[in-house]
Design an enzyme around this catalytic site. Structure first.
Site, PDB file in Angstrom:
ATOM      1  N   ALA A 265       3.816   8.808  15.722  1.00 42.34           N
ATOM      2  CA  ALA A 265       3.695   8.918  17.172  1.00 42.34           C
ATOM      3  C   ALA A 265       2.214   8.685  17.495  1.00 42.34           C
ATOM      4  O   ALA A 265       1.407   9.625  17.475  1.00 42.34           O
ATOM      5  CB  ALA A 265       4.164  10.286  17.634  1.00 42.34           C
TER       6      ALA A 265
ATOM      7  N   SER B  80      -3.224  14.850  21.543  1.00 41.99           N
ATOM      8  CA  SER B  80      -2.297  14.529  20.456  1.00 41.99           C
ATOM      9  C   SER B  80      -0.869  14.727  20.937  1.00 41.99           C
ATOM     10  O   SER B  80      -0.622  14.726  22.151  1.00 41.99           O
ATOM     11  CB  SER B  80      -2.605  15.405  19.236  1.00 41.99           C
ATOM     12  N   ASN B  81       0.070  14.901  20.033  1.00 44.58           N
ATOM     13  CA  ASN B  81       1.466  15.140  20.408  1.00 44.58           C
ATOM     14  C   ASN B  81       2.113  16.040  19.358  1.00 44.58           C
ATOM     15  O   ASN B  81       1.455  16.479  18.425  1.00 44.58           O
ATOM     16  CB  ASN B  81       2.221  13.817  20.573  1.00 44.58           C
ATOM     17  N   TYR B  82       3.414  16.285  19.522  1.00 44.90           N
ATOM     18  CA  TYR B  82       4.084  17.295  18.687  1.00 44.90           C
ATOM     19  C   TYR B  82       4.626  16.761  17.362  1.00 44.90           C
ATOM     20  O   TYR B  82       5.380  17.454  16.680  1.00 44.90           O
ATOM     21  CB  TYR B  82       5.243  17.935  19.475  1.00 44.90           C
ATOM     22  N   SER B  83       4.286  15.552  16.982  1.00 47.11           N
ATOM     23  CA  SER B  83       4.857  15.019  15.732  1.00 47.11           C
ATOM     24  C   SER B  83       4.398  15.849  14.526  1.00 47.11           C
ATOM     25  O   SER B  83       3.214  16.115  14.349  1.00 47.11           O
ATOM     26  CB  SER B  83       4.439  13.561  15.546  1.00 47.11           C
TER      27      SER B  83
END
Ligand code: PMT
Length: 402
Positions: A276, A209-212
């Site tokens: 994102a 995943s990512n930091y959004s």
């Protein structure tokens, strides 16, 4: 007399910034608002009720029981009468009480009883403001529809510097006017917004995943709904609540987001993709937890669909706006995405800059249109940035779509 016939109840809590609220009341009165003031016991140690009484031309409510002619109904009558509540300065204590449903004084009781929008303006020591419990309480209240104004950053009363100062009275009154008289300039627009990350499972306990955090996309959805648009928000997994009046569709993976977006797309006039989306997912996701071995592990990744690019191919007369998170060559990279995805505009944020990009309450954005024009904006709250994005979207539409 912009606020003639509007009733504002101002709740003042105990903080050094209480003196600035005197000017807030004075400005509201000059705009024609009918202003009632409730002061907590601690607020009265910083500013005398007489000051507020002189400006508001009303008795100041200081206690549940000290005005027998009013006390039995006053909190209900003020709660019903208010078009807007402003709590300033809002202390950690008052925020905590409201977040927990505690109603043990006149201000917390009245706010708990009101159906009017409540605008909370926190002001406190910066370490208190960043305290995890205070932040959790703020997020909880935001999720319940309370409206927050970000504190300013600067030198505090105790001499240290940080985020926690009460914003200038003029800014507080500007926001209050915006809430009391929202411009319904997006009425008729059916807007599809995406927000947050996507989560691509590797096995039942691990994911890519990512930091959004979803804050940027949620701000776009909130701003558009406040301006009268019909908003559908397709969101990846986040820990914030949906803005009031917005239809929320929750998804996890890029493929789920694609399905939801394609389903809603035919009925919308414009799309703002702030999500994102993970570009890759594990090619062979495991149904069982992958066991640790002595060897290194290689996970083969395969490409996810590019949702925005697909929309670009079928956009018709709809307006398409993307976001892009970059670490270098911001405008150049953004322009390439405008071409590749057939966009009308893109909102570029350089995620290496302090206060911009993932997870923050603020952003620093450049809005780049298809014709190459760039609107370069300074650091501002994500909600303010969202309004700027919608202003540009409205200009592109030239009123032909909505
Ligand atoms: O959520 P916050 O914590 O508030 O953070 C906000 C943000 C940094 C996530 C937001 O401001 C932002 O920049 N969002 C887009 C991030 C991104 O994925 O950019 P990108 O350059 O990878 O993608 C460009 C555009 O294509 C985006 O509109 C994206 O939604 C879309 N895309 C990307 C990949 C993909 N597979 N499908 C897509 O539709």
């Amino acid at each position: 007399m912009e606020l003639k016939d509007k009733s504002v109840v101002v709740g003042v809590c105990g903080g050094i910034a209480a003196y600035k609220v005197v000017e807030v009341v004075s400005r509201l009165k000059k705009l024609g608002a009918d202003v009632d003031i409730i002061m907590t016991a601690n607020a009265q140690k910083f500013v005398a009720p007489l000051t507020f009484r002189s400006l508001s031309h009303r008795p100041v409510i200081t206690d549940m029981f000290d005005e027998p002619e009013y006390w039995d109904i006053k909190h209900i009558s003020l709660a019903k009468k208010a078009d807007l509540f402003i709590i300033a300065p809002a202390t950690a204590n008052m925020i905590g009480k409201l977040a927990s449903g505690i109603a043990d004084d006149m201000l917390s009781t009245t706010v708990t009883a009101t159906k009017a929008p409540v605008m909370i303006v926190p002001a406190m020591n910066h370490d208190m403001y960043s305290n995890a419990v205070v932040q959790q309480n703020i997020e909880r209240l935001k999720g319940l529809g309370y409206i927050f104004m970000e504190p300013d950053t600067g030198v505090m009363a105790e001499g240290t510097s940080g985020k926690g100062r009460l914003p200038e009275p003029a800014s507080i009154v500007d926001m209050a006017v915006g809430l009391l008289k929202p411009a319904c300039d997006l009425k008729g627009l059916r807007l599809l917004v995406t927000a947050g990350p996507t989560r691509e499972n590797i096995d039942p306990v691990r994911y890519i995943s990512n930091y959004s955090s979803g804050k940027m996309g949620y701000a776009v959805a909130q701003a558009a709904a406040e301006r009268g648009a019909d908003v559908v928000l397709v969101s990846g997994p986040v820990s914030i609540g949906a803005p009031r009046g917005v239809k929320l569709i929750s998804v996890n993976t890029a493929n789920e987001m694609r399905d939801a977006v394609l389903k809603e797309f035919p009925d919308c006039d414009a799309v703002v993709m702030a999500a994102a989306v993970a570009d890759y997912k594990a090619a062979e996701g495991s149904q069982l937890k992958i066991k640790k071995s002595d060897d290194d592990m290689v996970i083969r990744l395969e490409k996810n669909p590019d949702i925005l690019k697909e929309l670009g191919n079928i956009k018709g007369s709809r307006i398409l706006a993307g976001f892009c998170a970059e670490t270098d060559h911001l405008v150049e990279n953004a322009m390439k995405k405008v071409e590749a995805k057939n966009l009308d505009m893109i909102v570029a944020n350089d995620v290496t800059m302090e206060g911009a990009g993932f997870g923050t309450d603020t952003n620093i954005i450049k809005i780049i249109k298809r014709d190459g024009s760039v609107t370069d904006l300074p650091l501002m709250s994500k909600l303010a940035a969202a309004h700027k994005v919608l202003d540009q979207l409205r200009l592109i539409s030239k009123n032909e779509i909505f």
